[in-house]
Structure formats: C-alpha cells, structure tokens
Design an enzyme around this catalytic site. Structure first.
Site, short mmCIF file in Angstrom:
data_model
loop_
_atom_site.label_atom_id
_atom_site.label_comp_id
_atom_site.label_asym_id
_atom_site.label_seq_id
_atom_site.Cartn_x
_atom_site.Cartn_y
_atom_site.Cartn_z
NE ARG A 50 8.04 -2.45 5.30
CZ ARG A 50 6.76 -2.28 5.61
NH1 ARG A 50 5.89 -1.99 4.67
NH2 ARG A 50 6.35 -2.44 6.86
CE LYS A 87 -2.08 -0.48 3.96
NZ LYS A 87 -1.31 -1.60 4.53
NE ARG A 135 7.50 0.15 9.77
CZ ARG A 135 6.23 0.05 9.38
NH1 ARG A 135 5.89 0.54 8.20
NH2 ARG A 135 5.34 -0.51 10.14
NE ARG A 167 3.53 -4.23 11.43
CZ ARG A 167 4.49 -4.11 10.53
NH1 ARG A 167 5.66 -4.69 10.71
NH2 ARG A 167 4.29 -3.42 9.44
NE ARG A 209 -3.22 0.41 9.98
CZ ARG A 209 -1.97 0.03 9.91
NH1 ARG A 209 -1.55 -0.97 10.59
NH2 ARG A 209 -1.12 0.65 9.15
P1 AMP Z 1 2.18 0.77 9.38
O1 AMP Z 1 3.30 1.71 9.13
O2 AMP Z 1 0.95 1.13 8.60
O3 AMP Z 1 2.57 -0.67 9.20
O4 AMP Z 1 1.79 0.96 10.93
C1 AMP Z 1 2.73 0.69 11.96
C2 AMP Z 1 2.02 0.63 13.30
O5 AMP Z 1 1.40 1.89 13.58
C3 AMP Z 1 0.88 -0.39 13.38
O6 AMP Z 1 1.37 -1.71 13.67
C4 AMP Z 1 0.06 0.20 14.54
O7 AMP Z 1 0.67 -0.08 15.78
C5 AMP Z 1 0.19 1.69 14.30
N1 AMP Z 1 -0.92 2.19 13.42
C6 AMP Z 1 -0.85 2.56 12.13
N2 AMP Z 1 -2.05 2.96 11.66
C7 AMP Z 1 -2.92 2.83 12.70
C8 AMP Z 1 -4.30 3.03 12.87
N3 AMP Z 1 -5.08 3.47 11.86
N4 AMP Z 1 -4.84 2.78 14.08
C9 AMP Z 1 -4.10 2.36 15.11
N5 AMP Z 1 -2.78 2.10 15.04
C10 AMP Z 1 -2.18 2.34 13.83
#
Ligand code: AMP
Length: 223
Positions: free
Chosen positions: A132, A15, A165, A176, A90
């Site tokens: 990644r 994404k 990351r 996750r 989410r």
């Molecule tokens: P991502 O970079 O999208 O993989 O997000 C990394 C982490 O940020 C996730 O594993 C969650 O802990 C937190 N996170 C990202 N987006 C959300 C969301 N919409 N609601 C709650 N936590 C989020």
C-alpha cells in the site's frame, strides 16, 4: 434524515478506499481516526507524541484521547446530516463510549447507525498492507501489486509524492492484526446482537466491493 455509518474491518480490508468513495457520493464527512491521529502526531503536540508511542507498536491509542478527538469532530457542523466513521470504534469500550457520545449529540432524534463489516482473508491483507502507498497530498490510496502504475512514486490524480505508512511494515502489520483480533473483532458480535451489522465480502476488486456496498445501503438503509 441523518445517516450514521460505521465501518469495521481488519487493517488493509479496504475500508479507507471505500469510505472515501462513499463520502463523495453521499456527501457525508469521512472521519478516519487513523488519519486524525497521524495529523496529531505531525503537529508535534504532547497528545501526538503519546499517540505515536502506541501507533508505532500497532497498539490502540488510549481511549480518552481517541474519544476526545472523535467527539470534537462529530460536533462539527458538517456532521449535521450524518457521517462515515472509519476506524472507530475499535474496541467494546470505544463502542460504549460512542453510544454515549451519540446520545449526547443526537439528543431526542432517533438515529439508527449502520455498521458495515468488511470480511477478508488474512493472507490477502498482509500483501495489501505491504504494497500500500498513499498520496502525501490528496490521500489517494494505491496498491503497487494490483495497480500497474507508470511511476510508483507519484500520485496519478494530483502528482503528489506516494508514501508508505510507517506502520505498513510486515512486523507492525502483524501486531496490528493481533490488536484487531483481540480488541476489535468482538464488535462484530456486539453489533450483530443489536441487529445493526451488515457483512460484506471485501476480497473482490474495489469497484465490485463498492457496488455491493452501495447495493447493501439501498437494501438496508431507510431514507
Ligand atoms: P489506521 O490508519 O486505521 O490503520 O490506524 C493506524 C493506527 O492508529 C492504529 O494502528 C492505532 O494505533 C491508531 N488508531 C486508529 N484508530 C484508533 C482507534 N479508534 N482507537 C485507538 N487507536 C486507533
């Protein structure tokens, strides 16, 4: 006409890469909650500390904090013609919160959001996540396995350092996924029932997925 795009997909489904490309081509802001939260964590604020305690476990950050961040971001001037939401909502709770935020922001203007769902095999996803890397300067995303980089520590676009990351380890990645299947996957049903979901096969190469994505936009999105 205002264009509102929402992207849903499991961690590592691509994404981030696709929405960044789309943001450039469509001149719409790319709003990525994960990055906004990581910025908050880096700032060292109390809210950042709270977010970090959930992020390091692969769990969703409390809705009050995420909704506040998203609402503030969507109210900015650059979202007037639309936006690309990557990683929000989410959960069902967040989807209803977004309905309220958009009702408030769009007021009397009728805007139909489009929801793209990236479908991909889970085995491929773990591989993508642990390989990644992203640029600490420009945010470009690389995959060490599928892209042959001369130097695996430097960004090919700007020369910045490539970093992994903290939550891209196999252990946190598995958590996750669990969070995704328990809390995010129900959105597929919600947006299908609303007639807004556009499904894309995200197992292909970056260029192929992008071609399918822009094709789907041409087909489904009225300008
Ligand atoms: P991502 O970079 O999208 O993989 O997000 C990394 C982490 O940020 C996730 O594993 C969650 O802990 C937190 N996170 C990202 N987006 C959300 C969301 N919409 N609601 C709650 N936590 C989020």
């Amino acid at each position: 006409m205002k264009r509102e795009f929402i992207f849903i997909g499991p961690p590592g489904s691509g994404k981030g890469t696709q929405t960044k490309m789309l943001s450039k081509d469509f001149n719409l802001p790319h709003i990525d909650t994960g990055s906004l939260l990581r910025e908050e964590v880096s700032s060292g604020s109390e809210e950042g500390k709270l977010a970090d305690s959930f992020m390091e476990k692969g769990q969703l950050v409390p809705i009050e904090l995420v909704s506040k961040i998203i609402k503030n971001r969507l109210l900015k001037q650059d979202c007037q013609n639309g936006f690309i939401l990557d990683g929000y909502p989410r959960s069902l709770e967040q989807a209803y919160a977004l309905d309220d935020i958009l009702k408030e922001i769009d007021k009397n203007v009728f805007v139909q959001p489009y929801v793209f769902y990236f479908e991909v095999d889970q085995k491929q996803l773990i591989e993508r996540l642990i390989n990644r890397r992203s640029c600490s300067v420009c945010g470009a995303i690389y995959n060490l396995k599928t892209m042959s980089l001369k130097d695996e520590t430097k960004c090919q676009k700007c020369g910045g350092n490539l970093i992994r990351r903290e939550d891209d380890t196999e252990e946190v990645a598995n958590k996750r996924f669990k969070t995704y299947f328990d809390q995010t996957a129900p959105l597929i049903d919600l947006y299908t029932k609303r007639g807004l979901l556009i499904k894309l096969n995200a197992s292909f190469s970056i260029d192929e997925i992008y071609k399918n994505l822009t094709g789907a936009i041409k087909e489904n999105v009225h300008s």
